[in-house]
Design a protein around this motif. Structure first.
Motif, PDB file in Angstrom:
ATOM      1  N   VAL A   1      44.214  21.866  57.853  1.00 36.18           N
ATOM      2  CA  VAL A   1      43.706  23.208  58.140  1.00 36.18           C
ATOM      3  C   VAL A   1      43.583  23.981  56.836  1.00 36.18           C
ATOM      4  N   GLN A   2      42.467  24.659  56.679  1.00 33.25           N
ATOM      5  CA  GLN A   2      42.241  25.461  55.477  1.00 33.25           C
ATOM      6  C   GLN A   2      41.762  26.849  55.855  1.00 33.25           C
ATOM      7  N   LEU A   3      42.268  27.841  55.108  1.00 31.10           N
ATOM      8  CA  LEU A   3      41.757  29.192  55.210  1.00 31.10           C
ATOM      9  C   LEU A   3      40.986  29.478  53.937  1.00 31.10           C
ATOM     10  N   GLN A   4      39.732  29.820  54.098  1.00 29.99           N
ATOM     11  CA  GLN A   4      38.881  30.103  52.948  1.00 29.99           C
ATOM     12  C   GLN A   4      38.636  31.594  52.885  1.00 29.99           C
ATOM     13  N   ALA A   5      39.160  32.227  51.848  1.00 29.71           N
ATOM     14  CA  ALA A   5      38.955  33.659  51.637  1.00 29.71           C
ATOM     15  C   ALA A   5      37.930  33.853  50.536  1.00 29.71           C
ATOM     16  N   SER A   6      37.080  34.838  50.703  1.00 30.63           N
ATOM     17  CA  SER A   6      36.055  35.115  49.701  1.00 30.63           C
ATOM     18  C   SER A   6      35.707  36.595  49.718  1.00 30.63           C
ATOM     19  N   GLY A   7      34.974  37.021  48.700  1.00 28.44           N
ATOM     20  CA  GLY A   7      34.478  38.386  48.655  1.00 28.44           C
ATOM     21  C   GLY A   7      35.140  39.280  47.634  1.00 28.44           C
ATOM     22  N   GLY A   8      36.146  38.776  46.962  1.00 30.59           N
ATOM     23  CA  GLY A   8      36.800  39.597  45.952  1.00 30.59           C
ATOM     24  C   GLY A   8      35.902  39.837  44.751  1.00 30.59           C
ATOM     25  N   GLY A   9      36.327  40.735  43.901  1.00 32.55           N
ATOM     26  CA  GLY A   9      35.556  41.036  42.713  1.00 32.55           C
ATOM     27  C   GLY A   9      36.059  42.310  42.067  1.00 32.55           C
ATOM     28  N   GLN A  10      35.264  42.811  41.154  1.00 36.22           N
ATOM     29  CA  GLN A  10      35.623  44.044  40.457  1.00 36.22           C
ATOM     30  C   GLN A  10      34.721  45.169  40.933  1.00 36.22           C
ATOM     31  N   VAL A  11      35.330  46.314  41.169  1.00 34.50           N
ATOM     32  CA  VAL A  11      34.594  47.461  41.674  1.00 34.50           C
ATOM     33  C   VAL A  11      35.195  48.716  41.061  1.00 34.50           C
ATOM     34  N   GLN A  12      34.408  49.764  40.982  1.00 36.78           N
ATOM     35  CA  GLN A  12      34.910  51.019  40.448  1.00 36.78           C
ATOM     36  C   GLN A  12      35.619  51.820  41.535  1.00 36.78           C
ATOM     37  N   VAL A  13      36.412  52.749  41.106  1.00 33.00           N
ATOM     38  CA  VAL A  13      37.121  53.624  42.040  1.00 33.00           C
ATOM     39  C   VAL A  13      36.117  54.268  43.000  1.00 33.00           C
ATOM     40  N   GLY A  14      36.477  54.246  44.264  1.00 31.71           N
ATOM     41  CA  GLY A  14      35.612  54.809  45.289  1.00 31.71           C
ATOM     42  C   GLY A  14      34.611  53.819  45.869  1.00 31.71           C
ATOM     43  N   GLY A  15      34.542  52.658  45.274  1.00 34.58           N
ATOM     44  CA  GLY A  15      33.598  51.650  45.741  1.00 34.58           C
ATOM     45  C   GLY A  15      34.092  50.880  46.942  1.00 34.58           C
ATOM     46  N   SER A  16      33.307  49.878  47.326  1.00 31.95           N
ATOM     47  CA  SER A  16      33.610  49.097  48.522  1.00 31.95           C
ATOM     48  C   SER A  16      33.484  47.605  48.241  1.00 31.95           C
ATOM     49  N   LEU A  17      34.249  46.844  48.978  1.00 27.11           N
ATOM     50  CA  LEU A  17      34.144  45.393  48.981  1.00 27.11           C
ATOM     51  C   LEU A  17      34.383  44.895  50.395  1.00 27.11           C
ATOM     52  N   ARG A  18      33.846  43.721  50.683  1.00 27.95           N
ATOM     53  CA  ARG A  18      34.072  43.101  51.984  1.00 27.95           C
ATOM     54  C   ARG A  18      34.609  41.695  51.769  1.00 27.95           C
ATOM     55  N   LEU A  19      35.793  41.472  52.280  1.00 29.49           N
ATOM     56  CA  LEU A  19      36.407  40.153  52.201  1.00 29.49           C
ATOM     57  C   LEU A  19      36.174  39.392  53.504  1.00 29.49           C
ATOM     58  N   SER A  20      36.025  38.093  53.367  1.00 29.86           N
ATOM     59  CA  SER A  20      35.865  37.227  54.534  1.00 29.86           C
ATOM     60  C   SER A  20      36.942  36.156  54.531  1.00 29.86           C
ATOM     61  N   CYS A  21      37.299  35.727  55.707  1.00 38.31           N
ATOM     62  CA  CYS A  21      38.276  34.637  55.837  1.00 38.31           C
ATOM     63  C   CYS A  21      37.846  33.764  57.011  1.00 38.31           C
ATOM     64  N   THR A  22      37.747  32.479  56.751  1.00 37.65           N
ATOM     65  CA  THR A  22      37.381  31.518  57.788  1.00 37.65           C
ATOM     66  C   THR A  22      38.381  30.381  57.808  1.00 37.65           C
ATOM     67  N   ALA A  23      38.834  30.045  59.000  1.00 38.18           N
ATOM     68  CA  ALA A  23      39.753  28.919  59.176  1.00 38.18           C
ATOM     69  C   ALA A  23      38.965  27.700  59.626  1.00 38.18           C
ATOM     70  N   SER A  24      39.251  26.578  59.010  1.00 41.21           N
ATOM     71  CA  SER A  24      38.572  25.342  59.378  1.00 41.21           C
ATOM     72  C   SER A  24      39.586  24.228  59.541  1.00 41.21           C
ATOM     73  N   GLY A  25      39.185  23.205  60.265  1.00 38.64           N
ATOM     74  CA  GLY A  25      40.081  22.082  60.509  1.00 38.64           C
ATOM     75  C   GLY A  25      40.441  21.989  61.973  1.00 38.64           C
ATOM     76  N   THR A  26      41.144  20.972  62.298  1.00 39.66           N
ATOM     77  CA  THR A  26      41.522  20.724  63.690  1.00 39.66           C
ATOM     78  C   THR A  26      42.827  21.454  63.984  1.00 39.66           C
ATOM     79  N   ILE A  27      42.730  22.564  64.670  1.00 40.15           N
ATOM     80  CA  ILE A  27      43.909  23.353  65.004  1.00 40.15           C
ATOM     81  C   ILE A  27      43.790  23.871  66.421  1.00 40.15           C
TER      82      ILE A  27
END
Length: 121
Positions: A1-27
């Motif tokens: 089983v793996q959890l894949q997180a993505s969407g991080g980065g650098q942003v200025q104060v007041g900005g926005s980011l969207r993170l995603s997480c997907t679980a894969s594998g037989t669970i």
């Protein structure tokens, strides 16, 4: 089983980011998916969680600025982060559990690799 997180980065104060997480594998069905973050020299801390019924919970430090959405049954969740502050800078980790669990980092069945969020002024 793996959890894949993505969407991080650098942003200025007041900005926005969207993170995603997907679980894969037989669970089996997941009961909860959560986000934690860890700043350098600090413990890993709870940010938000969503359960299989769609109920969401937030730490007071992010409530009103962050929104967790998605579908635990489909094993994909999203963390929309708005009005970011320098103190939001951290590595963000996705976690998932097969049963309901308290909002602490102990005991989760699965953890993602982490994605770095840097908020600069």
């Amino acid at each position: 089983v793996q959890l894949q997180a993505s969407g991080g980065g650098q942003v200025q104060v007041g900005g926005s980011l969207r993170l995603s997480c997907t679980a894969s594998g037989t669970i089996a069905s997941l009961a909860v998916m959560s986000w934690y973050r860890q700043a350098p020299g600090n413990e890993r801390k709870f940010i938000a969680s969503i359960n299989a019924n769609g109920g969401t919970y937030y730490d007071s430090r992010v409530r009103g600025r962050f929104t967790l959405s998605g579908d635990v049954a489909k094993r994909t969740v999203y963390l929309q982060m708005n009005s970011l502050k320098p103190e939001d800078t951290a590595v963000y980790y996705c976690a998932a559990n097969l049963r309901p669990i308290a909002n602490t980092p102990r005991g989760y069945n699965y953890w993602g690799q982490g994605t770095l969020v840097t908020v600069s002024s």
